[in-house]
Scaffold this active site. Structure first.
Site, PDB file in Angstrom:
ATOM      1  N   HIS C  13       0.839  -1.193   0.000  1.00 45.22           N
ATOM      2  CA  HIS C  13       0.000   0.000   0.000  1.00 45.22           C
ATOM      3  C   HIS C  13       0.882   1.254   0.000  1.00 45.22           C
ATOM      4  O   HIS C  13       2.100   1.183   0.150  1.00 45.22           O
ATOM      5  CB  HIS C  13      -0.981   0.020   1.194  1.00 45.22           C
ATOM      6  CG  HIS C  13      -0.354   0.144   2.548  1.00 45.22           C
ATOM      7  ND1 HIS C  13      -1.088   0.479   3.668  1.00 45.22           N
ATOM      8  CD2 HIS C  13       0.920  -0.032   2.974  1.00 45.22           C
ATOM      9  CE1 HIS C  13      -0.290   0.495   4.723  1.00 45.22           C
ATOM     10  NE2 HIS C  13       0.921   0.202   4.336  1.00 45.22           N
ATOM     11  N   CYS C  32       5.757   5.629   5.154  1.00 48.24           N
ATOM     12  CA  CYS C  32       4.609   4.973   4.518  1.00 48.24           C
ATOM     13  C   CYS C  32       4.046   5.799   3.364  1.00 48.24           C
ATOM     14  O   CYS C  32       3.145   5.353   2.661  1.00 48.24           O
ATOM     15  CB  CYS C  32       3.508   4.712   5.542  1.00 48.24           C
ATOM     16  SG  CYS C  32       4.055   3.635   6.879  1.00 48.24           S
ATOM     17  N   HIS C  38       5.032   0.140  -0.286  1.00 45.14           N
ATOM     18  CA  HIS C  38       5.789  -0.826   0.495  1.00 45.14           C
ATOM     19  C   HIS C  38       4.755  -1.864   0.926  1.00 45.14           C
ATOM     20  O   HIS C  38       3.590  -1.780   0.528  1.00 45.14           O
ATOM     21  CB  HIS C  38       6.455  -0.162   1.699  1.00 45.14           C
ATOM     22  CG  HIS C  38       5.475   0.394   2.669  1.00 45.14           C
ATOM     23  ND1 HIS C  38       4.791   1.573   2.439  1.00 45.14           N
ATOM     24  CD2 HIS C  38       5.006  -0.092   3.845  1.00 45.14           C
ATOM     25  CE1 HIS C  38       3.971   1.797   3.433  1.00 45.14           C
ATOM     26  NE2 HIS C  38       4.067   0.808   4.306  1.00 45.14           N
ATOM     27  N   HIS C  40       3.370  -5.367   3.724  1.00 46.25           N
ATOM     28  CA  HIS C  40       3.365  -6.033   5.021  1.00 46.25           C
ATOM     29  C   HIS C  40       2.835  -7.464   4.879  1.00 46.25           C
ATOM     30  O   HIS C  40       2.122  -7.783   3.931  1.00 46.25           O
ATOM     31  CB  HIS C  40       2.439  -5.300   6.008  1.00 46.25           C
ATOM     32  CG  HIS C  40       2.848  -3.901   6.320  1.00 46.25           C
ATOM     33  ND1 HIS C  40       3.968  -3.602   7.062  1.00 46.25           N
ATOM     34  CD2 HIS C  40       2.295  -2.702   5.988  1.00 46.25           C
ATOM     35  CE1 HIS C  40       4.076  -2.283   7.172  1.00 46.25           C
ATOM     36  NE2 HIS C  40       3.077  -1.714   6.527  1.00 46.25           N
ATOM     37  N   ASP C  77      -5.425 -10.563  -0.857  1.00 49.60           N
ATOM     38  CA  ASP C  77      -4.137 -11.249  -0.692  1.00 49.60           C
ATOM     39  C   ASP C  77      -3.249 -11.020  -1.916  1.00 49.60           C
ATOM     40  O   ASP C  77      -3.683 -11.175  -3.053  1.00 49.60           O
ATOM     41  CB  ASP C  77      -4.368 -12.753  -0.486  1.00 49.60           C
ATOM     42  CG  ASP C  77      -3.069 -13.465  -0.171  1.00 49.60           C
ATOM     43  OD1 ASP C  77      -2.164 -12.836   0.428  1.00 49.60           O
ATOM     44  OD2 ASP C  77      -2.949 -14.648  -0.528  1.00 49.60           O
ATOM     45  N   HIS C  78      -1.994 -10.663  -1.646  1.00 43.87           N
ATOM     46  CA  HIS C  78      -1.018 -10.401  -2.710  1.00 43.87           C
ATOM     47  C   HIS C  78      -1.497  -9.285  -3.653  1.00 43.87           C
ATOM     48  O   HIS C  78      -1.185  -9.293  -4.836  1.00 43.87           O
ATOM     49  CB  HIS C  78      -0.703 -11.675  -3.511  1.00 43.87           C
ATOM     50  CG  HIS C  78       0.282 -12.568  -2.813  1.00 43.87           C
ATOM     51  ND1 HIS C  78      -0.092 -13.390  -1.780  1.00 43.87           N
ATOM     52  CD2 HIS C  78       1.617 -12.752  -2.969  1.00 43.87           C
ATOM     53  CE1 HIS C  78       0.976 -14.059  -1.356  1.00 43.87           C
ATOM     54  NE2 HIS C  78       2.026 -13.689  -2.049  1.00 43.87           N
ATOM     55  N   GLU C 123      -1.000  -5.369  11.553  1.00 41.68           N
ATOM     56  CA  GLU C 123      -0.277  -4.886  10.362  1.00 41.68           C
ATOM     57  C   GLU C 123       1.187  -5.275  10.497  1.00 41.68           C
ATOM     58  O   GLU C 123       1.815  -5.757   9.557  1.00 41.68           O
ATOM     59  CB  GLU C 123      -0.426  -3.362  10.291  1.00 41.68           C
ATOM     60  CG  GLU C 123       0.161  -2.730   9.074  1.00 41.68           C
ATOM     61  CD  GLU C 123       0.188  -1.202   9.201  1.00 41.68           C
ATOM     62  OE1 GLU C 123      -0.244  -0.541   8.259  1.00 41.68           O
ATOM     63  OE2 GLU C 123       0.644  -0.674  10.238  1.00 41.68           O
TER      64      GLU C 123
END
Lengths: 134, 134, 134, 134, 134, 134
Positions: C13, C32, C38, C40, C77-78, C123
């Site tokens: 994100h 961020c 970047h 998580h 996801d991903h 997170e």
């Protein structure tokens, strides 16, 4: 470069050597000798080693996962190690013997270019077993 | 005596080899080939080895942390590995290639008496990469 | 009786509010705000509550997993949360907004007898978000 | 086959070299030089290596635990390492020196057939010390 | 929406009530009564609650971290809780009293819009203390 | 003030409702229906709540540990939950039923001043069960 993939399985077992007396078995294995068995959530780390190939990887994860699943997880996950697992039925289902069985099973007809280097099993977070592969 | 210091960083990446077809890239990298990228919280372990000096230490933590920060963390933390990190732009941003880049960056002009022995990256708790340093 | 099931996903994100200046965005979100994004490894805990049924369970795990997979994991996801996830595109992709989106998605047409009680997202191991469901 | 058993203890210490100035001690050890001391929850991993015996084990856990308890845990658990632990009183109570003391204490009159291979101490999850035994 | 931020600190303490006999203190606190003190790595979770603001956040992390650092971490990190920490000197430095001190310190002049909801301290992974804030 | 103490035990079980068909049991419980059983390492969190007493504590740890050990751990640790544990023999040995049994056992003749507030069991790190006590 080494790559370690982590897998999880759960199983039950009972530690008992038929040749020994009940008392000696209790002394040796303590609560793990309980006749009805008990169980653990095991963590299995499989380490392979090799150069980085043109895809930027040491090994194809899909192939590695398929191999570990076929040769190990499908044989032992959610099983009773003492009664159901071929290769442990005639010996004590200690995690040492389980680690050796897993190492042997993975190594036989090993299908990847990267070499199988290490098998490690965490029975609990206090008992960790490690087998370097030749 | 070996000392391992643990560092954390987060980053995003996309796994894709331009020379391969879209289909082959998807087969190789699965969801990691998603064009918009995805990310991880990486754990980096740096291991140094040497005798214990008169201060009772293998290495000066302040100096080691400064080196890892300058040569690694400031280059990759909160970055897009595929687009922003020099040394990964022309290769696939797999964690294997990232580990090699980190090992090379740390080793160049290494400033401590203790030797750099190992770089280990946990991409997730299922994928661990380890590079022994010569 | 409450049951919490744990799921994992990874995503990237970028935190940025278009109405604010570049400088204010940097101050608010720090690293961020990096334009390239970047990522998580997120941990998602879904908690349901209800009486124990005749099968000895609060909820059918298979049904719960299918619901979470269809409504949440397959969407995020991903993925790149800022660019690809409907419901986050028009807001900042903070984990607060993501938690709200996940809670709303799960609650809509909720198919189980047990009530949806809580959504929690880690997170990183330093930032945990929790949403009690009405 | 290697077996690693994990133990835990907590202790306090203060890092200070009498021969150095107060300023140099502060630079070297930072907050760890605080005159009143501070403390940690330490994790100790002891690794032994040997063949699997007829009981399916590398080593008798009861005997190993008794040895580690007598030679190490009873000497240092809930103690002030700088003031109370013989063998650390005349040196700085760094975890490097503690690891060496533990390795030496365990090795002296080692009572098991399996060999003592490694002592590893996690001072915090960021500082890990490892001593291979000859 | 609740946000929990995690912080870490290490400290030493000794549990002893002057009004009680030495024997009673030993029975009550066991090894924690050791006159020379011992220590722990503490984990502190601070939970705040509020609506999501226009920046997509429950609270400004920078401000929250500054507050926790100024009011708590700078007072107790790498300190001896029994001898050095104002507010614990006249009571027993149990983690219960420490949690209360931390809750009170944070609440006084609380500077954020989001409400302070919970303080939780993990002394070890076996002892967890939780204080709901009014 | 709430205090949570963490305990660990391992056990085996088999999930099966005699009134249901073999096929329905397999659909409901999947691999957990394996006739030979399997096992887990369980984590048990017991939470008590009360004011801080003159010893700076919510509850006497020695008494709490003795109670949990006598009423719970000695009954189920290293046992087969389906065959050996009174109170589970006539029901399915799901962790929901186990949590209820543990809550009931602890609450009966509860000996501490602090109130019993919550029982939480982690069957694996993906399945967490929580029972608030009245």
């Amino acid at each position: 470069m080494k790559l370690t993939r982590r897998y999880r399985f759960c199983a039950s077992h009972r530690l008992d050597v038929p040749q020994l007396s009940a008392e000696e078995n209790r002394r040796l294995y303590g609560k793990c000798n309980n006749p009805y068995g008990h169980g653990h959530d095991y963590v299995l780390d499989v380490t392979v080693e090799g150069p980085i190939d043109e895809t930027g990887q040491v090994a194809d994860r899909v192939k590695l996962d398929e191999w570990v699943s076929a040769k190990v997880l499908q044989q032992i996950d959610h099983k009773n190690l003492s009664n159901e697992v071929i290769g442990l039925k005639d010996s004590v289902a200690t995690t040492e013997n389980l680690a050796k069985l897993i190492g042997d099973s993975l190594a036989e007809d090993w299908p990847l270019v990267a070499r199988l280097r290490r098998v490690r099993i965490m029975e609990t977070d206090r008992n960790i077993f490690e087998l370097e592969m030749a």
